[in-house]
Design an enzyme around this catalytic site. Structure first.
Site, PDB file in Angstrom:
ATOM      1  N   ASP A  32       6.749   3.908   3.602  1.00  0.00           N
ATOM      2  CA  ASP A  32       6.950   4.981   4.575  1.00  0.00           C
ATOM      3  C   ASP A  32       8.428   4.998   4.954  1.00  0.00           C
ATOM      4  OD1 ASP A  32       6.719   6.875   6.543  1.00  0.00           O
ATOM      5  OD2 ASP A  32       5.312   5.778   7.790  1.00  0.00           O
TER       6      ASP A  32
ATOM      7  N   ASP B 224      -5.355   2.192   6.893  1.00  0.00           N
ATOM      8  CA  ASP B 224      -6.215   2.329   8.070  1.00  0.00           C
ATOM      9  C   ASP B 224      -5.612   3.222   9.141  1.00  0.00           C
ATOM     10  OD1 ASP B 224      -4.127   0.395   8.800  1.00  0.00           O
ATOM     11  OD2 ASP B 224      -5.278   0.141  10.644  1.00  0.00           O
TER      12      ASP B 224
ATOM     13  N   ASP C  72       0.813  -1.208   0.000  1.00  0.00           N
ATOM     14  CA  ASP C  72       0.000   0.000   0.000  1.00  0.00           C
ATOM     15  C   ASP C  72       0.852   1.265   0.000  1.00  0.00           C
ATOM     16  OD1 ASP C  72       0.927  -0.477   2.592  1.00  0.00           O
ATOM     17  OD2 ASP C  72      -1.050  -0.472   3.525  1.00  0.00           O
TER      18      ASP C  72
HETATM   19  P1  IMP Z   1       7.216   1.261   6.619  1.00  0.00           P
HETATM   20  O1  IMP Z   1       7.794  -0.042   7.071  1.00  0.00           O
HETATM   21  O2  IMP Z   1       7.517   2.374   7.554  1.00  0.00           O
HETATM   22  O3  IMP Z   1       7.552   1.615   5.177  1.00  0.00           O
HETATM   23  O4  IMP Z   1       5.664   1.144   6.766  1.00  0.00           O
HETATM   24  C1  IMP Z   1       4.907   0.431   5.891  1.00  0.00           C
HETATM   25  C2  IMP Z   1       3.588   0.053   6.513  1.00  0.00           C
HETATM   26  O5  IMP Z   1       3.175   0.976   7.524  1.00  0.00           O
HETATM   27  C3  IMP Z   1       2.516   0.099   5.462  1.00  0.00           C
HETATM   28  O6  IMP Z   1       2.372  -1.145   4.852  1.00  0.00           O
HETATM   29  C4  IMP Z   1       1.295   0.528   6.234  1.00  0.00           C
HETATM   30  O7  IMP Z   1       0.633  -0.601   6.752  1.00  0.00           O
HETATM   31  C5  IMP Z   1       1.815   1.333   7.384  1.00  0.00           C
HETATM   32  N1  IMP Z   1       1.734   2.793   7.097  1.00  0.00           N
HETATM   33  C6  IMP Z   1       2.739   3.621   6.773  1.00  0.00           C
HETATM   34  N2  IMP Z   1       2.306   4.869   6.569  1.00  0.00           N
HETATM   35  C7  IMP Z   1       0.965   4.832   6.755  1.00  0.00           C
HETATM   36  C8  IMP Z   1      -0.077   5.828   6.672  1.00  0.00           C
HETATM   37  O8  IMP Z   1       0.130   7.009   6.363  1.00  0.00           O
HETATM   38  N3  IMP Z   1      -1.344   5.399   6.939  1.00  0.00           N
HETATM   39  C9  IMP Z   1      -1.634   4.116   7.276  1.00  0.00           C
HETATM   40  N4  IMP Z   1      -0.692   3.135   7.363  1.00  0.00           N
HETATM   41  C10 IMP Z   1       0.591   3.508   7.107  1.00  0.00           C
HETATM   42 MG    MG Z   2       0.348  -2.481   5.602  1.00  0.00          MG
END
Ligand code: IMP
Ligand code: MG
Length: 183
Positions: free
Chosen positions: A103, A160, A100
């Protein structure tokens, strides 16, 4: 659902649908003659993946993994846990990971290492949203990206906050009073 929860709509449904159709066409062209396996990351990628695969014209199979990196907070914990593993053997397969949002990149980075160890023929990433993050901890190679968005917490189109808002057909930010004001 009343509509006084959102602060700003960043991506409207029409724009998302148009972009997803483009991405599907691109993936179909790139995987011509192949039989890729799309690996959706539960639960956030489900909405995007469901729309995307209907724009893919090559024979594609679907599998899913569930990982946890966030808990209930809006910030990543830095800890990735596998809650549900693949059902398929990916050795020799053309694997396309569908996420999705990118981040911090911690989740995808972990998954790429984990999946490459199983020796797929190819391993690419398709994300709906890529956050323009000043402090991105890890640069993950992303082959397909739907939209670049600002570094804000967003919901909708699968994303979410505390399991709510996944069903919104658009992507929006929440009013600070809805989520308590954390980034
Ligand atoms: P990362 O490991 O920090 O890249 O985070 C990835 C996961 O964090 C995604 O698959 C989402 O489930 C969740 N996530 C990151 N940013 C958001 C946001 O803005 N809204 C909701 N879920 C987020
Ligand atoms: Mg996710």
């Amino acid at each position: 659902m009343n509509d006084d929860f959102y602060e700003e709509i960043l991506l409207r449904s029409e724009a998302i649908q148009a972009r997803v159709a483009e991405m599907g066409a691109q993936i179909s062209a790139d995987y011509a003659g192949k039989n890729p396996l799309a690996v959706g990351i539960l639960r956030g990628a489900v909405v995007f993946m469901a729309d995307l695969v209907r724009h893919i014209s090559v024979p594609i199979e679907l599998d899913f993994m569930a990982v946890s990196s966030y808990g209930k907070a809006t910030k990543t914990s830095g800890v990735v846990r596998i809650l549900k593993d693949l059902d398929e053997d990916i050795k020799g397969r053309d694997v396309l990971v569908v996420e999705d949002v990118l981040d911090t990149g911690l989740t995808l980075d972990y998954l790429m290492t984990y999946l490459s160890a199983r020796e797929p023929a190819s391993l690419e990433v398709c994300v709906m949203l890529n956050k323009q993050l000043a402090g991105r901890q890890i640069e993950t190679r992303v082959r397909y990206c739907g939209f670049e968005i600002p570094d804000k917490f967003v919901v909708g189109y699968g994303l979410d906050f505390g399991q709510h808002y996944r069903n919104l057909p658009y992507v929006c930010t929440l009013k600070p009073e809805v989520y308590g004001g954390a980034k």
